[in-house]
Design an enzyme around this catalytic site. Structure first.
Site, mmCIF file in Angstrom:
data_model
loop_
_atom_site.group_PDB
_atom_site.id
_atom_site.type_symbol
_atom_site.label_atom_id
_atom_site.label_comp_id
_atom_site.label_asym_id
_atom_site.label_seq_id
_atom_site.Cartn_x
_atom_site.Cartn_y
_atom_site.Cartn_z
ATOM 1 N N GLY A 380 0.792 -1.471 0.129
ATOM 2 C CA GLY A 380 0.060 0.103 -0.206
ATOM 3 C C GLY A 380 1.147 1.341 0.342
ATOM 4 O O GLY A 380 2.145 0.843 0.129
ATOM 5 N N PRO A 381 0.168 2.353 0.089
ATOM 6 C CA PRO A 381 0.957 3.341 -0.093
ATOM 7 C C PRO A 381 1.742 4.096 0.851
ATOM 8 O O PRO A 381 1.869 3.625 2.498
ATOM 9 C CB PRO A 381 -0.203 4.826 -0.705
ATOM 10 C CG PRO A 381 -1.680 4.019 -0.259
ATOM 11 C CD PRO A 381 -0.654 2.963 -0.556
ATOM 12 N N PRO A 382 2.568 4.626 1.239
ATOM 13 C CA PRO A 382 3.281 5.412 2.296
ATOM 14 C C PRO A 382 2.139 5.693 3.258
ATOM 15 O O PRO A 382 1.494 6.790 3.514
ATOM 16 C CB PRO A 382 4.162 6.008 2.108
ATOM 17 C CG PRO A 382 4.453 6.238 0.479
ATOM 18 C CD PRO A 382 3.277 5.487 0.074
ATOM 19 N N GLY A 383 2.639 5.533 4.321
ATOM 20 C CA GLY A 383 2.288 6.441 5.335
ATOM 21 C C GLY A 383 0.824 6.380 5.899
ATOM 22 O O GLY A 383 -0.227 6.426 6.971
ATOM 23 N N VAL A 384 -0.178 4.750 5.511
ATOM 24 C CA VAL A 384 -1.290 4.226 5.978
ATOM 25 C C VAL A 384 -1.548 3.565 6.987
ATOM 26 O O VAL A 384 -1.950 2.417 7.050
ATOM 27 C CB VAL A 384 -2.175 3.263 4.527
ATOM 28 C CG1 VAL A 384 -2.061 4.190 3.370
ATOM 29 C CG2 VAL A 384 -0.838 2.007 4.235
ATOM 30 N N GLY A 385 0.269 3.070 7.502
ATOM 31 C CA GLY A 385 0.143 1.841 8.914
ATOM 32 C C GLY A 385 0.783 0.246 8.357
ATOM 33 O O GLY A 385 0.355 0.211 9.471
ATOM 34 N N THR A 387 4.091 -0.606 9.163
ATOM 35 C CA THR A 387 4.545 -1.327 10.120
ATOM 36 C C THR A 387 4.225 -0.991 11.568
ATOM 37 O O THR A 387 4.658 -1.906 11.721
ATOM 38 C CB THR A 387 5.481 0.030 10.003
ATOM 39 O OG1 THR A 387 6.637 -0.286 8.800
ATOM 40 C CG2 THR A 387 6.989 -0.471 10.817
ATOM 41 N N SER A 728 -5.187 3.070 -19.278
ATOM 42 C CA SER A 728 -6.049 3.390 -17.788
ATOM 43 C C SER A 728 -6.578 4.580 -18.521
ATOM 44 O O SER A 728 -7.677 5.290 -18.413
ATOM 45 C CB SER A 728 -5.887 2.823 -16.505
ATOM 46 O OG SER A 728 -4.969 4.213 -16.164
ATOM 47 N N LYS A 771 -8.436 4.799 -7.305
ATOM 48 C CA LYS A 771 -8.605 6.076 -8.268
ATOM 49 C C LYS A 771 -10.303 5.941 -7.279
ATOM 50 O O LYS A 771 -10.297 7.711 -7.563
ATOM 51 C CB LYS A 771 -8.909 5.387 -8.872
ATOM 52 C CG LYS A 771 -7.473 4.737 -9.953
ATOM 53 C CD LYS A 771 -7.764 4.053 -11.370
ATOM 54 C CE LYS A 771 -6.440 3.425 -11.951
ATOM 55 N NZ LYS A 771 -6.769 3.186 -13.572
#
Length: 840
Positions: A380-385, A387, A728, A771
């Site tokens: 997933g993208p960075p900063g979503v938790g 770790t 896309s 998206k």
């Protein structure tokens, strides 16, 4: 030489101050000197002197603590030893210094200090006879009567007893016996005290004993203690003649020129005790049979090695690691599903898929205790938790947690370790992590597994194949250990921003769980549940001092951040806390000043009312003008602009496509750092529109039926510094060009994604959830998706499905009909397609 024939030392002696030991008459000791005074003494006196007299110096023990020593002259000890420098060796590593080999001659006392620079020079008075260490015993002066005679005889008998406990066939002992028989007895206290194990303080007491009777009294207890120690050693170890040779350990310096002996055997005894203790640890480590066999073999080699061998330390380090590894130590899992669910919900909001997978693992563990650890990959993208949820999983299970950062690792030895044949070899990160946590069933977080490198030292991603394969990791072999270790009970969790850079073979071994970005409502909830309390605590504030309303949080999220995670949001909240902390601190200063000077009134800052509420005006003052505006409706005010949806490793993004036309010869210009796939999508769109221009009433600038006749087309994708690629954007390009050719505006609340074909079909694409969330963040009301992506809508949060209208299109006719108000000319007749019947 005096008138009676006695040998005398010079009256003026250069002095050497030393921390390293005490030189006694008759002994030879090696000293390392690096202080300025001592260096000048060696260079200007010893190295430049040409006579025997120039090699005689005085050695004074420096009783000042070496850690707090300075260049200032310390208080000189009252007694020193005159010695002759037998050898001088200079070196520049690790810093310039000299090593001196000095043989003690006699005692002296310092009468007066003549000079301090560049080295010490003093006037001295000789206290001992210089020739007593070379005069045969028959000619020496001995006290036959009185207390001194008894002490001398008792000391001699004790020395003989010590000699009798050792093997005379050993050359060192034989030489000691000859000295004992030949030297005068008044020299024995100095000779024996320098040979047996004594501390510097005890040797200093012997040095200070100027009276011969006092000297015997100081040295006799030391000799008696040595004899008792050897007796105890014989009882415990049953010393054989072979072992006696080991007991006689040659040490630095010497009582005879160039040599000194340790007659106690304590070093050897300590080494033997260490080896015995290590052997007990090896047997108590409960390691597998194969590992135990290797350890016992290495232990047998270790016992035969002298400690001076370099391989001794390598083997010892290897055995210490083998003993410390948790071969059979494990923690008991907490299998309370209800408690685990509560803990996960308290730690993290949303992330239902991840929580459900952990609870499934706990449920299966209740039914089957021997379950192998799963190998999960959170993408997933960075900063979503990703770790932090791994750390929460470890706490939920009651297991130890260890994080291994793999970003930038490009050496396979970081995973597998180095072979022990290399200098500086060490185990890999997996084995080191197990040693750190001390159990064999921890939670291992392999962070940033998608950012592994590759170099001449090997491919670490290939080395991870064995670690992350449930069918192989029960016998993982680290190059340093060279024995199998069972990793099957370890719960491996990998994190990545994208699976595109993970090798297929490695990706196949992991269970991939997508961690999408948060919706605006989820971010608001996370901010009030976790981020705001955390930032208040970190900045020393309380809820009674700072209040951030719900509307302000929504404003921060929508106008000051645009991300999939919550890192930027947390930084913005931190900035607000810092600004409020200044106001609170100023208020405390004002109150304190008024309390100290109640009569003084002036223009002082007013104490702010508590709590300080952050409204929209305060938000602008603290964070500045908004960074992002709802620009969708503003930018769709001209024909030739359409809104698409794109996926990035950082989450979903909205993407504008702009087109313009001018007189020309039918050229198509594409700008915006486009990849080959996106360029092909643009050519597909042009071809389809030219084919169906008559159906949709598309014309060129002169009104002709061919949109490209006499016309050049320019397609631009803003944010030109960002590379873009993928299929896309096909439907967005078609809609943008259809708007340009027809002169009609695209609806400002519509965003779209989908791949196109030359026949006008709309094919499915990936990243639908990210998206759609990006469209929701941008304020879009309607999203056009391929029909075959309809199944992906089930993953969307309920509030997003409620707020947005979704149109699933099979072909471009349906896309154009939705993208324009009132439909698009010519699309009504294309909804019905003739049925084709196969005649085969």
């Amino acid at each position: 030489m005096t008138s009676d024939g006695a040998i005398q030392i010079p009256r003026r002696l250069p002095l050497l101050l030393t921390h390293e030991g005490v030189l006694l008459p008759g002994s030879t000791v090696r000293f390392s000197v690096d202080s300025p005074r001592n260096m000048h003494l060696v260079s200007q006196r010893l190295l430049k002197g040409t006579s025997l007299k120039s090699t005689i110096i005085g050695v004074i023990p420096n009783t000042r603590d070496p850690e707090h020593d300075t260049d200032d002259l310390p208080t000189l000890h009252k007694i020193g030893t005159a010695g002759i420098a037998v050898q001088v060796v200079g070196s520049n590593w690790p810093k310039p210094h000299y090593t001196l080999l000095i043989t003690g001659l006699c005692r002296f006392s310092v009468s007066s200090l003549l000079k301090e620079r560049p080295f010490l020079l003093a006037e001295v008075e000789q206290l001992d006879k210089l020739d007593q260490y070379t005069t045969p015993a028959t000619e020496g002066v001995t006290a036959e009567n009185g207390e001194l005679g008894e002490l001398s005889q008792k000391f001699y008998q004790a020395a003989v007893q010590l000699l009798g406990m050792l093997d005379v066939s050993v050359p060192v002992v034989a030489k000691f016996r000859r000295l004992l028989d030949s030297l005068p007895r008044e020299t024995l206290p100095d000779v024996v005290a320098s040979m047996i194990r004594t501390s510097n303080a005890e040797k200093l007491q012997v040095l200070d004993a100027v009276s011969l009777e006092e000297r015997f009294k100081k040295a006799l207890p030391l000799l008696t203690r040595q004899i008792e120690g050897l007796k105890l050693l014989q009882k415990t170890r049953k010393i054989s003649p072979d072992n006696e040779k080991k007991v006689l350990t040659v040490r630095k310096g010497g009582v005879f020129p160039g040599r000194q002996f340790s007659l106690d055997g304590e070093d050897e005894d300590e080494d033997g005790d260490d080896t015995t203790a290590l052997e007990k640890k090896v047997h108590g480590a409960n390691m597998p049979e194969a590992a135990l066999k290797v350890c016992l073999k290495e232990l047998k080699r270790l016992k035969k090695m002298p400690q001076s061998m370099p391989e001794y330390a390598l083997t010892r380090n290897y055995l210490d690691l083998m003993v410390e590894l948790p071969w059979s130590k494990s923690t008991k899992d907490c299998l309370d599903i209800q408690a685990a669910r509560t803990l996960l919900d308290n730690d993290h909001y949303a992330m239902d898929k991840l929580k459900r997978r952990v609870l499934e693992y706990l449920a299966v563990r209740q039914l089957k205790t021997s379950l192998k650890g799963p190998i999960l990959c959170f993408v997933g993208p960075p900063g979503v938790g990703k770790t932090s949820v791994g750390r929460s999983i470890a706490r939920t299970l009651g297991r130890e947690f260890h994080r291994i950062a793999l970003g930038g690792v490009c050496d396979q030895s970081d995973i597998r370790g180095h072979r022990r044949t290399y200098v500086g070899s060490m185990p890999g990160r997996i084995i080191n992590g197990l040693k750190t946590v001390g159990v064999n069933n921890p939670v291992f977080l392999l962070d940033e597994v998608d950012k592994l490198g590759k170099s001449l030292q090997g491919d670490p991603a290939a080395a991870l194949l064995e670690v992350l394969d449930p069918e192989q990791n029960h016998s993982f072999t680290d190059h340093y250990l060279n024995v199998a270790f069972d990793l099957s009970q370890v719960l491996f969790i990998a994190t990545a921003n994208t699976t595109a850079t993970i090798p297929p073979a490695l990706l196949d071994r992991m269970e991939v769980l997508q961690v999408p970005g948060y919706t605006q409502e989820e971010r608001v909830e996370i901010a009030h549940r976790h981020l705001i309390p955390k930032q208040l605590e970190q900045h020393g504030l309380t809820p009674q001092q700072l209040h951030i309303p719900h509307d302000t949080t929504v404003d921060i999220i929508s106008r000051y951040t645009r991300e999939a995670g919550v890192r930027t949001l947390e930084r913005k909240i931190g900035a607000i806390c810092r600004a409020v902390a200044v106001k609170v601190a100023e208020g405390h200063t004002v109150l304190k000043s008024e309390a100290e000077h109640p009569t003084q009134q002036g223009d002082k800052a007013a104490v702010p009312e508590m709590p300080i509420v952050i409204d929209h005006i305060a938000l602008k003052d603290i964070l500045g003008p908004p960074l992002f505006d709802m620009e969708v409706s503003e930018r769709l005010t001209l024909p030739g602009v359409a809104l698409g949806l794109a996926w990035t490793p950082l989450g979903g993004e909205i993407m504008f496509v702009e087109a313009s036309r001018m007189d020309g010869d039918g050229q198509l210009t594409l700008t915006g750092q486009l990849g080959d796939v996106m360029k092909e999508s643009a050519h597909l769109a042009i071809s389809w529109l030219r084919t169906n221009a008559k159906t949709y009433q598309l014309t060129n600038m002169m009104g002709g039926p061919d949109p490209l006749e006499g016309t050049d087309i320019h397609l631009h994708f803003p944010a030109g510094a960002v590379t873009k690629d993928g299929p896309s954007a096909g439907v967005t390009i078609v809609t943008c060009l259809a708007s340009l050719f027809s002169g009609r505006l695209v609806r400002s609340d519509v965003a779209m994604t989908g791949e196109i074909t030359l026949r006008g079909l709309v094919l499915p694409v990936g990243g639908i959830k990210d998206k759609v969330l990006a469209a929701h963040r941008a304020g879009v009301k309607c999203v056009i998706l391929p029909k075959r992506n309809e199944k992906d809508l089930e993953e969307l949060p309920a509030n997003v499905r409620t707020d947005l209208d979704f149109v699933t299109a099979r072909n471009l006719d349906e896309v154009l009909n939705t993208a324009f108000d009132g439909g698009f000319p010519g699309t009504a007749s294309t909804h019905t397609h003739p049925q084709l019947t196969s005649k085969l």
